[in-house]
Design a protein around this motif. Structure first.
Motif, mmCIF file in Angstrom:
data_model
loop_
_atom_site.group_PDB
_atom_site.id
_atom_site.type_symbol
_atom_site.label_atom_id
_atom_site.label_comp_id
_atom_site.label_asym_id
_atom_site.label_seq_id
_atom_site.Cartn_x
_atom_site.Cartn_y
_atom_site.Cartn_z
ATOM 1 N N ARG A 278 35.209 -109.363 -32.513
ATOM 2 C CA ARG A 278 36.355 -109.509 -31.603
ATOM 3 C C ARG A 278 37.654 -109.759 -32.365
ATOM 4 O O ARG A 278 38.745 -109.574 -31.814
ATOM 5 N N GLN A 279 37.559 -110.175 -33.612
ATOM 6 C CA GLN A 279 38.740 -110.483 -34.412
ATOM 7 C C GLN A 279 39.333 -109.265 -35.111
ATOM 8 O O GLN A 279 40.398 -109.377 -35.732
ATOM 9 N N MET A 280 38.681 -108.119 -35.030
ATOM 10 C CA MET A 280 39.219 -106.920 -35.694
ATOM 11 C C MET A 280 40.337 -106.305 -34.859
ATOM 12 O O MET A 280 40.190 -106.094 -33.652
ATOM 13 N N ASP A 281 41.472 -105.997 -35.513
ATOM 14 C CA ASP A 281 42.592 -105.395 -34.793
ATOM 15 C C ASP A 281 42.452 -103.868 -34.772
ATOM 16 O O ASP A 281 41.521 -103.312 -35.386
ATOM 17 N N PRO A 282 43.318 -103.154 -34.064
ATOM 18 C CA PRO A 282 43.164 -101.699 -33.928
ATOM 19 C C PRO A 282 43.220 -100.930 -35.252
ATOM 20 O O PRO A 282 42.735 -99.799 -35.326
ATOM 21 N N GLN A 283 43.822 -101.514 -36.278
ATOM 22 C CA GLN A 283 43.889 -100.859 -37.582
ATOM 23 C C GLN A 283 42.683 -101.179 -38.474
ATOM 24 O O GLN A 283 42.598 -100.678 -39.595
ATOM 25 N N GLY A 284 41.773 -102.020 -38.000
ATOM 26 C CA GLY A 284 40.573 -102.324 -38.764
ATOM 27 C C GLY A 284 40.656 -103.581 -39.603
ATOM 28 O O GLY A 284 39.724 -103.874 -40.370
#
Length: 321
Positions: A278-284
């Motif tokens: 859940r902590q990963m942002d759209p850029q990875g």
């Protein structure tokens, strides 16, 4: 498909990041465990190209590390076996010579963490012993892990302290740093995979007991959201992501390899893994890990990216049975 896309983006984010020696080594280890030998070999060439005259690999920026450059060791060994490149073989030989002969150490032969002071850091549990074990120096690998354990393990808290001054015989930082405990658990888990059973039964039993102690100590302080505080037993410190990844990685490896069979462990690992995902942002990029370069606030880091990949690979290996 969602997980596959997260892994792809996480890997790309990791490769985009600037890296010191331990970050290069942890990244190489992630790609090695993923079976991405083309990436491992390319990174190994860069690690050898960036070696110092004394043999320390992947050294840029921070030049006083003793054990951090050894973090590239297992993946460098694998690259040498994969492609028989003389450049890589020379780099491996130089790194082994540094580790076994040149590196500063105490009277018992335990390597210091820095060239500039007589300190042991818990980070070294991951950086050094697995390299020695991968290279076949099993007794030396156990000896180094034993030295760090004896200096840094806090029996009362069942956690690892961060830094010990071996000259003054006192803690520089007694805090139970989350990522440091993660380094220790993951390093011990790798030793259990790398040291052969025959002839090393006693050492393996000791390592198993120790990694289980640390797992119990860490999991006791887990938050309801699946994350931990940066200093695991100090709720005034910031909430951080990487220890969840490191802990889940250790549990999945233990379950897969059969040295961990505590009821409920799989469910705990799944909860930690989902919290990290859940902590990963759209850029990875994995948000909220103990952040580079100062590691004193939440942010991003190559080691946080690497352990996302290591955790996911360990989970998939376990699921395959």
């Amino acid at each position: 498909m969602v997980r596959a896309e997260q892994i792809r983006k996480g890997a790309l984010a990791l490769l985009s990041m600037q890296r010191h020696s331990w970050e290069q080594g942890t990244a190489m280890q992630a790609f090695l465990e993923m079976g991405e030998m083309e990436v491992v070999t390319a990174m190994a060439r860069e690690a050898v190209y960036r070696k110092m005259e004394d043999g320390r690999a992947a050294t840029i920026g921070v030049t006083d590390g003793v054990t951090d450059p050894c973090s590239v060791g297992e993946a460098l060994l694998a690259a040498c076996r994969s492609c028989k490149d003389p450049l890589l073989e020379e780099g491996l030989s130089a790194l082994l010579t540094w580790t076994l002969e040149k590196a500063p150490r105490n009277d018992e032969g335990i390597l210091y963490h820095l060239t500039t002071s007589r300190q042991f850091w818990v980070d070294s549990m991951y950086m050094l012993p697995p390299f020695l074990a991968a290279a076949g120096y099993y007794e030396e690998a156990f000896k180094q892990a034993e030295g760090y354990w004896n200096a840094l393990y806090d029996e009362k808290a069942a956690l690892m302290c961060h830094m010990w001054d071996d000259e003054k015989k006192e803690y520089i930082r007694a805090a139970h740093w989350g990522s440091g405990n993660g380094w220790a658990m993951a390093g011990l888990a790798r030793l259990l995979h790398l040291i052969p059973e025959s002839g090393y039964e006693r050492q393996l039993e000791i390592i198993k007991k120790r990694v289980k102690k640390l797992l119990d100590g860490v999991l006791f302080y887990g938050r309801e959201d699946g994350l931990f505080h940066d200093v695991v037993d100090d709720p005034s410190t910031f909430v951080e992501t990487n220890l969840s990844q490191m802990t889940a990685y250790t549990i999945y490896r233990g379950l897969k390899e059969g040295w961990l069979s505590v009821p409920g462990c799989k469910e705990q690992a799944d909860r930690l893994r989902r919290a990290a995902e859940r902590q990963m942002d759209p850029q990875g990029f994995v948000r909220g890990v103990c952040g580079a370069p100062g590691f004193d606030r939440p942010g991003f880091s190559p080691e946080g990216q690497a352990f996302f990949l290591l955790m996911e690979q360990a989970y998939m290996d376990y699921e395959k049975g």
